[in-house]
Design an enzyme around this catalytic site. Structure first.
Site, PDB file in Angstrom:
ATOM      1  N   GLU A   1      51.800  13.708  59.833  1.00  0.00           N
ATOM      2  CA  GLU A   1      51.154  12.993  60.286  1.00  0.00           C
ATOM      3  C   GLU A   1      49.899  12.455  60.379  1.00  0.00           C
ATOM      4  O   GLU A   1      49.450  11.261  61.139  1.00  0.00           O
ATOM      5  CB  GLU A   1      50.753  14.919  61.065  1.00  0.00           C
ATOM      6  CG  GLU A   1      51.560  15.408  62.183  1.00  0.00           C
ATOM      7  CD  GLU A   1      52.017  14.679  63.079  1.00  0.00           C
ATOM      8  OE1 GLU A   1      51.459  14.468  64.285  1.00  0.00           O
ATOM      9  OE2 GLU A   1      53.225  14.947  63.132  1.00  0.00           O
TER      10      GLU A   1
ATOM     11  N   HIS B   1      51.503   6.356  67.714  1.00  0.00           N
ATOM     12  CA  HIS B   1      51.395   8.093  66.700  1.00  0.00           C
ATOM     13  C   HIS B   1      53.151   7.955  66.580  1.00  0.00           C
ATOM     14  O   HIS B   1      53.075   7.988  65.550  1.00  0.00           O
ATOM     15  CB  HIS B   1      50.985   8.757  67.250  1.00  0.00           C
ATOM     16  CG  HIS B   1      51.145  10.236  66.275  1.00  0.00           C
ATOM     17  ND1 HIS B   1      49.842  10.458  65.601  1.00  0.00           N
ATOM     18  CD2 HIS B   1      52.054  10.638  66.485  1.00  0.00           C
ATOM     19  CE1 HIS B   1      51.231  11.765  64.936  1.00  0.00           C
ATOM     20  NE2 HIS B   1      51.756  12.037  65.096  1.00  0.00           N
ATOM     21  N   GLU B   2      53.677   7.609  68.086  1.00  0.00           N
ATOM     22  CA  GLU B   2      55.016   8.168  67.782  1.00  0.00           C
ATOM     23  C   GLU B   2      55.603   7.721  67.056  1.00  0.00           C
ATOM     24  O   GLU B   2      56.727   7.002  67.016  1.00  0.00           O
ATOM     25  CB  GLU B   2      55.469   8.358  69.072  1.00  0.00           C
ATOM     26  CG  GLU B   2      54.905   9.408  70.378  1.00  0.00           C
ATOM     27  CD  GLU B   2      54.983  10.543  69.264  1.00  0.00           C
ATOM     28  OE1 GLU B   2      56.788  11.068  68.481  1.00  0.00           O
ATOM     29  OE2 GLU B   2      53.926  11.968  69.191  1.00  0.00           O
TER      30      GLU B   2
ATOM     31  N   HIS C   1      55.592   7.766  63.733  1.00  0.00           N
ATOM     32  CA  HIS C   1      56.955   8.111  63.163  1.00  0.00           C
ATOM     33  C   HIS C   1      58.121   7.355  63.098  1.00  0.00           C
ATOM     34  O   HIS C   1      59.181   7.963  61.922  1.00  0.00           O
ATOM     35  CB  HIS C   1      57.292   8.965  64.388  1.00  0.00           C
ATOM     36  CG  HIS C   1      56.205  10.182  63.330  1.00  0.00           C
ATOM     37  ND1 HIS C   1      55.788  10.651  62.668  1.00  0.00           N
ATOM     38  CD2 HIS C   1      55.060  11.341  65.022  1.00  0.00           C
ATOM     39  CE1 HIS C   1      54.903  11.578  62.677  1.00  0.00           C
ATOM     40  NE2 HIS C   1      54.413  12.167  63.788  1.00  0.00           N
TER      41      HIS C   1
END
Ligand code: ZN
Length: 259
Positions: free
Chosen positions: A182, A120-121, A124
């Site tokens: 997100e 997820h990070e 981004h």
């Protein structure tokens, strides 16, 4: 005098202003990549000054193992640091920097759950989300001034920029990514961890654990809606794709065994 600036602004916008995210969304991306990298490096330096680094061999080996499997899928050089911090949090910065708090290791119960957060990070970063936030918040003319602001993170602008990079919680300022960003990071991150051979089905367990752990400063990835239910149902909807990616990865011998 001001007229001289206009051609520069226009050409900068033409060069870098219009971009497309990995999921095909059009983005306002005004900052040159080199400056975003600079900002990421400066932010990482700031965090290392303020937060003690965990040198525990086992913790570092485990986190490196998961992070390396993820970053191998995207290429480039990444530095991974474990921070002694009880908040269940992690972050990734432009310029290839990853931070994982010891608190996260208590909430993410296995390698697949940790891979969910790191996927997820990193997603981004791959999606230029911080560039998008900086671009929306500051006009181009701020430019290099932002990097200078980061050199003094206690200043108002410095804190805002840390927040925009997704690491503001360290400075008591939480600036959530947008709901769209997100969701994008969730889905892209799921593909990423699956391509590395991790089990994507652990992602929904992780988000439940995170929610249960709650309390204190909410981490970056819980700080904004999509609501919990929405997040889990869109992950579930994407699961068949992710499971196929994991299957392909495993057939190619990618079977991470991080402990
Ligand atoms: Zn996020």
């Amino acid at each position: 005098m001001h007229r001289c600036l206009i051609p520069t602004l226009i050409s900068l916008a033409l060069l870098t202003g219009c971009a497309t995210s990995p999921t095909g969304r059009s983005q306002l991306v005004l900052m040159p990549e080199s400056e975003m990298k600079q900002m990421g490096l400066q932010a990482f330096t700031n965090i290392k000054k303020e937060t003690p680094v965990d040198r525990d061999t086992n913790a570092n080996r485990y986190v490196d193992c998961v992070a390396n499997a993820i970053t191998r899928e995207v290429g480039g050089n990444w530095e991974v640091v474990v921070f002694k911090d009880d908040d269940a949090n992690a972050f990734a910065l432009p310029g290839g920097k990853i931070g994982v708090n010891t608190g996260l290791l208590k909430v993410a119960e296995n390698q697949d759950q940790l891979a969910t957060v790191l996927g997820h990070e990193v997603a981004h970063v791959l999606s230029n989300h911080s560039n998008e936030r900086v671009s929306q918040t500051f006009a181009v003319q701020q430019g290099l001034g932002l990097i200078n602001a980061l050199a003094s993170p206690q200043s108002g602008t410095g804190q805002t920029v840390m927040g925009l990079l997704g690491v503001g919680a360290q400075y008591g300022i939480l600036m959530p990514y947008s709901r769209i960003q997100e969701s994008e990071a969730d889905l892209l991150g799921l593909d990423l961890m699956a391509k590395a051979g991790f089990n994507p089905q652990e992602s929904t367990v992780l988000w439940r654990n995170m929610e249960r752990a709650g309390g204190g400063q909410p981490p970056e990835f819980l700080s904004t809606h999509p609501s919990h239910g929405t997040r889990i149902s869109s992950l579930r909807a994407h699961m068949p794709v992710a499971l196929r990616l994991q299957q392909q990865a495993r057939e190619r011998g990618k079977r991470p065994a991080c402990k």
